[in-house]
Design a protein around this motif. Structure first.
Motif, PDB file in Angstrom:
ATOM      1  N   TYR A   1      14.114  41.523   3.210  1.00 27.48           N
ATOM      2  CA  TYR A   1      15.079  41.004   2.246  1.00 27.48           C
ATOM      3  C   TYR A   1      16.470  41.016   2.885  1.00 27.48           C
ATOM      4  O   TYR A   1      16.931  42.044   3.378  1.00 27.48           O
ATOM      5  CB  TYR A   1      15.088  41.849   0.978  1.00 27.48           C
ATOM      6  CG  TYR A   1      13.999  41.462  -0.010  1.00 27.48           C
ATOM      7  CD1 TYR A   1      13.972  40.183  -0.556  1.00 27.48           C
ATOM      8  CD2 TYR A   1      13.021  42.369  -0.382  1.00 27.48           C
ATOM      9  CE1 TYR A   1      12.988  39.821  -1.458  1.00 27.48           C
ATOM     10  CE2 TYR A   1      12.029  42.018  -1.292  1.00 27.48           C
ATOM     11  CZ  TYR A   1      12.015  40.739  -1.818  1.00 27.48           C
ATOM     12  OH  TYR A   1      11.034  40.369  -2.711  1.00 27.48           O
TER      13      TYR A   1
ATOM     14  N   PRO B   1      24.949  46.394  -3.023  1.00 26.59           N
ATOM     15  CA  PRO B   1      24.622  46.870  -1.675  1.00 26.59           C
ATOM     16  C   PRO B   1      25.536  47.998  -1.223  1.00 26.59           C
ATOM     17  O   PRO B   1      26.735  47.997  -1.505  1.00 26.59           O
ATOM     18  CB  PRO B   1      24.812  45.624  -0.808  1.00 26.59           C
ATOM     19  CG  PRO B   1      25.819  44.806  -1.548  1.00 26.59           C
ATOM     20  CD  PRO B   1      25.588  45.075  -3.011  1.00 26.59           C
TER      21      PRO B   1
ATOM     22  N   VAL C   1      18.059  44.662   3.678  1.00 32.01           N
ATOM     23  CA  VAL C   1      17.691  45.783   2.808  1.00 32.01           C
ATOM     24  C   VAL C   1      16.865  46.775   3.614  1.00 32.01           C
ATOM     25  O   VAL C   1      15.835  46.416   4.212  1.00 32.01           O
ATOM     26  CB  VAL C   1      16.898  45.281   1.586  1.00 32.01           C
ATOM     27  CG1 VAL C   1      16.394  46.463   0.758  1.00 32.01           C
ATOM     28  CG2 VAL C   1      17.764  44.365   0.746  1.00 32.01           C
TER      29      VAL C   1
ATOM     30  N   ARG D   1      22.846  41.189   6.628  1.00 26.69           N
ATOM     31  CA  ARG D   1      22.725  42.431   5.853  1.00 26.69           C
ATOM     32  C   ARG D   1      21.280  42.517   5.352  1.00 26.69           C
ATOM     33  O   ARG D   1      20.849  41.714   4.529  1.00 26.69           O
ATOM     34  CB  ARG D   1      23.705  42.448   4.683  1.00 26.69           C
ATOM     35  CG  ARG D   1      25.161  42.541   5.083  1.00 26.69           C
ATOM     36  CD  ARG D   1      26.060  42.695   3.855  1.00 26.69           C
ATOM     37  NE  ARG D   1      25.941  41.541   2.951  1.00 26.69           N
ATOM     38  CZ  ARG D   1      26.432  41.519   1.709  1.00 26.69           C
ATOM     39  NH1 ARG D   1      27.054  42.587   1.223  1.00 26.69           N
ATOM     40  NH2 ARG D   1      26.294  40.441   0.966  1.00 26.69           N
TER      41      ARG D   1
ATOM     42  N   VAL E   1      21.733  48.873   2.595  1.00 28.50           N
ATOM     43  CA  VAL E   1      21.569  47.745   3.503  1.00 28.50           C
ATOM     44  C   VAL E   1      22.196  48.113   4.838  1.00 28.50           C
ATOM     45  O   VAL E   1      23.009  49.034   4.941  1.00 28.50           O
ATOM     46  CB  VAL E   1      22.208  46.464   2.937  1.00 28.50           C
ATOM     47  CG1 VAL E   1      21.582  46.093   1.605  1.00 28.50           C
ATOM     48  CG2 VAL E   1      23.714  46.631   2.792  1.00 28.50           C
TER      49      VAL E   1
ATOM     50  N   ASP F   1      25.518  38.723  -3.010  1.00 26.13           N
ATOM     51  CA  ASP F   1      24.819  40.008  -3.185  1.00 26.13           C
ATOM     52  C   ASP F   1      23.458  39.838  -3.842  1.00 26.13           C
ATOM     53  O   ASP F   1      22.996  40.707  -4.585  1.00 26.13           O
ATOM     54  CB  ASP F   1      25.675  40.992  -4.004  1.00 26.13           C
ATOM     55  CG  ASP F   1      26.890  41.474  -3.236  1.00 26.13           C
ATOM     56  OD1 ASP F   1      26.875  41.346  -1.995  1.00 26.13           O
ATOM     57  OD2 ASP F   1      27.831  41.964  -3.865  1.00 26.13           O
ATOM     58  N   LYS F   2      22.835  38.702  -3.571  1.00 33.57           N
ATOM     59  CA  LYS F   2      21.475  38.486  -4.043  1.00 33.57           C
ATOM     60  C   LYS F   2      20.522  38.573  -2.853  1.00 33.57           C
ATOM     61  O   LYS F   2      20.858  38.136  -1.751  1.00 33.57           O
ATOM     62  CB  LYS F   2      21.343  37.125  -4.722  1.00 33.57           C
ATOM     63  CG  LYS F   2      22.138  37.010  -6.020  1.00 33.57           C
ATOM     64  CD  LYS F   2      21.919  35.669  -6.676  1.00 33.57           C
ATOM     65  CE  LYS F   2      22.689  35.562  -7.994  1.00 33.57           C
ATOM     66  NZ  LYS F   2      22.457  34.259  -8.654  1.00 33.57           N
ATOM     67  N   VAL F   3      19.347  39.128  -3.093  1.00 30.82           N
ATOM     68  CA  VAL F   3      18.386  39.319  -2.007  1.00 30.82           C
ATOM     69  C   VAL F   3      17.505  38.082  -1.883  1.00 30.82           C
ATOM     70  O   VAL F   3      17.077  37.496  -2.880  1.00 30.82           O
ATOM     71  CB  VAL F   3      17.514  40.573  -2.248  1.00 30.82           C
ATOM     72  CG1 VAL F   3      18.365  41.827  -2.224  1.00 30.82           C
ATOM     73  CG2 VAL F   3      16.751  40.478  -3.561  1.00 30.82           C
TER      74      VAL F   3
ATOM     75  N   VAL G   1      20.547  40.129   2.204  1.00 32.63           N
ATOM     76  CA  VAL G   1      21.514  40.013   1.115  1.00 32.63           C
ATOM     77  C   VAL G   1      22.488  38.882   1.445  1.00 32.63           C
ATOM     78  O   VAL G   1      23.145  38.880   2.500  1.00 32.63           O
ATOM     79  CB  VAL G   1      22.274  41.334   0.930  1.00 32.63           C
ATOM     80  CG1 VAL G   1      23.242  41.229  -0.249  1.00 32.63           C
ATOM     81  CG2 VAL G   1      21.286  42.474   0.705  1.00 32.63           C
ATOM     82  N   ASP G   2      22.592  37.894   0.537  1.00 33.35           N
ATOM     83  CA  ASP G   2      23.489  36.763   0.791  1.00 33.35           C
ATOM     84  C   ASP G   2      24.908  37.102   0.345  1.00 33.35           C
ATOM     85  O   ASP G   2      25.203  38.236  -0.072  1.00 33.35           O
ATOM     86  CB  ASP G   2      22.967  35.502   0.104  1.00 33.35           C
ATOM     87  CG  ASP G   2      22.882  35.662  -1.417  1.00 33.35           C
ATOM     88  OD1 ASP G   2      23.515  36.587  -1.963  1.00 33.35           O
ATOM     89  OD2 ASP G   2      22.173  34.854  -2.055  1.00 33.35           O
TER      90      ASP G   2
ATOM     91  N   LYS H   1      20.086  40.202  -8.038  1.00 28.79           N
ATOM     92  CA  LYS H   1      21.388  40.674  -7.612  1.00 28.79           C
ATOM     93  C   LYS H   1      21.388  42.188  -7.541  1.00 28.79           C
ATOM     94  O   LYS H   1      20.808  42.866  -8.392  1.00 28.79           O
ATOM     95  CB  LYS H   1      22.477  40.193  -8.579  1.00 28.79           C
ATOM     96  CG  LYS H   1      23.893  40.414  -8.043  1.00 28.79           C
ATOM     97  CD  LYS H   1      24.919  39.697  -8.896  1.00 28.79           C
ATOM     98  CE  LYS H   1      26.311  39.842  -8.288  1.00 28.79           C
ATOM     99  NZ  LYS H   1      27.342  39.113  -9.045  1.00 28.79           N
TER     100      LYS H   1
END
Length: 393
Positions: A333, A384, A369, A367, A67, A339-341, A335-336, A381
């Motif tokens: 995508y 990253p 991808v 962040r 990321v 750590d989920k896209v 990343v929150d 999940k």
């Protein structure tokens, strides 16, 4: 005795069958023991809650994904166009005089010529004799004028003694003046003939590059022969680039353009010197004229592409691999904090060597991808791994 042998064979076969059955029972028992040992030694996972979906991978089983935080970069705004090369100022050269038979052609296409340089010569044998005749007429007129002046001078000496009247003096004065006038007429006629003879030579009107010639020695030419030579004034060329109507508002006179001829890798820097006055109603395109300096590698009539710089703005820039596409358009995508896209819709802009500019959808501090987005699912999940990205705040 035969009966006893038969009974013996029967007893032996029965013993063999019992022995084979015993080994089969022992083998089956060993297999059952091994299966039970495997089941008892295997580690047990806690039971999933009722109604729960598939268990997500934990720890090292999470996919490792690169990321990056794109930030905001200065992105040059560009307009791409194509067109044909041509002389910026093309000078058609033909016969300026009365013409005649061409005696020599002195230049070839691709040759540089100076202003006034002779490109071809035309036979002038008749015109030369005419000029010689006019020169002789000047000498005759000068002799008449000299004689008239002498007669006037003698008459002036006699007028005081009353030998010649004033009327005779006036007559001789008029005769002298008429003789001088004939001299001037003869001189003017000779100058006119010499000028006409000079126009028999086909000359370059200005310095430049010879683009083409359509005359050969021995050819009869005249004012109606059309164009014999084409010259690019100063060797300056231009690209007549076709630009879409929607891109024209951002282009201005003086904008820098990079031109690349088809079939080559070399690029040439020019500038926009003229914008279109009209738009083609069918193609909805206009012709932008890009001035280029003289270079022997540039040939009028060739096809070339141009990239016109029309300014710059700031925007996040991502590699092309980070952008995904579906039926609804482009997305990336992000990343929150868990750590989920999550997919985010974006609008792409300029494409440069650095990547693709994101016009809308990202602030630059997310962040994102960078790779393998096609193998991820929304809400998945990941593990990253932050990669550095060059950015200008």
């Amino acid at each position: 005795m035969n009966y006893e042998s038969g009974d013996m064979y029967a007893i032996t076969d029965d013993s063999e069958r019992k022995r084979s059955r015993r080994w089969l029972i022992i083998g089956a028992a060993v297999v059952v023991v091994l299966i039970l040992a495997f089941v008892l030694m295997r580690p047990h996972k806690p039971a999933a809650p009722a109604g729960a979906g598939p268990t997500a991978p934990q720890g090292d089983q999470l996919p490792v994904v690169s990321v990056g935080v794109p930030g905001n970069n200065a992105v040059a705004r560009q307009v791409a166009a194509t067109g044909s090369l041509a002389a910026r100022v093309e000078m058609p050269v033909g016969v300026a005089g009365e013409g005649g038979r061409v005696t020599a052609v002195l230049v070839q296409p691709g040759q540089w010529v100076g202003a006034g340089q002779v490109l071809a010569t035309v036979d002038r044998s008749v015109q030369t004799q005419t000029a010689a005749s006019l020169a002789a007429q000047i000498r005759v007129a000068q002799a008449d004028a000299t004689l008239a002046q002498s007669e006037l001078d003698r008459a002036m000496k006699l007028v005081s003694g009353g030998y010649i009247s004033k009327a005779d003096i006036e007559t001789k004065t008029a005769t002298r003046d008429a003789a001088n006038a004939r001299v001037r007429v003869a001189e003017a006629t000779l100058a006119q003939q010499r000028a006409a003879n000079g126009r028999l030579d086909i000359r370059a009107p200005a310095a430049g590059l010879v683009l083409s010639r359509s005359v050969e020695p021995g050819q009869i030419v005249s004012a109606g022969s059309g164009v014999l030579f084409r010259i690019a004034k100063g060797g300056e060329l231009e690209l007549k680039a076709d630009v879409a109507e929607s891109d024209l508002p951002g282009i201005f006179v003086g904008a820098v353009a990079t031109v690349v001829p088809v079939g080559g890798t070399a690029s040439y820097t020019g500038h926009v010197w003229q914008l279109p006055a009209v738009i083609d109603p069918q193609t909805r395109r206009g012709t932008v004229r890009i001035a280029l300096p003289f270079d022997r590698s540039l040939r009028p009539g060739g096809f070339a592409s141009a990239t016109i710089q029309i300014g710059a703005n700031t925007a996040p820039v991502l590699p092309n691999a980070a952008i995904q596409t579906d039926a609804q358009g482009n997305y990336v995508y992000v990343v929150d904090k868990n750590d989920k896209v999550q997919p985010v819709r974006v609008t792409t802009g300029e494409v440069t060597d650095a990547g693709v500019a994101i016009v809308s959808g990202l602030a630059g501090n997310e962040r994102v991808v960078l790779q393998a987005g096609a193998f991820l699912s929304p809400g998945q999940k990941i593990k990253p791994v932050l990669k550095p990205m060059t950015a200008t705040k």
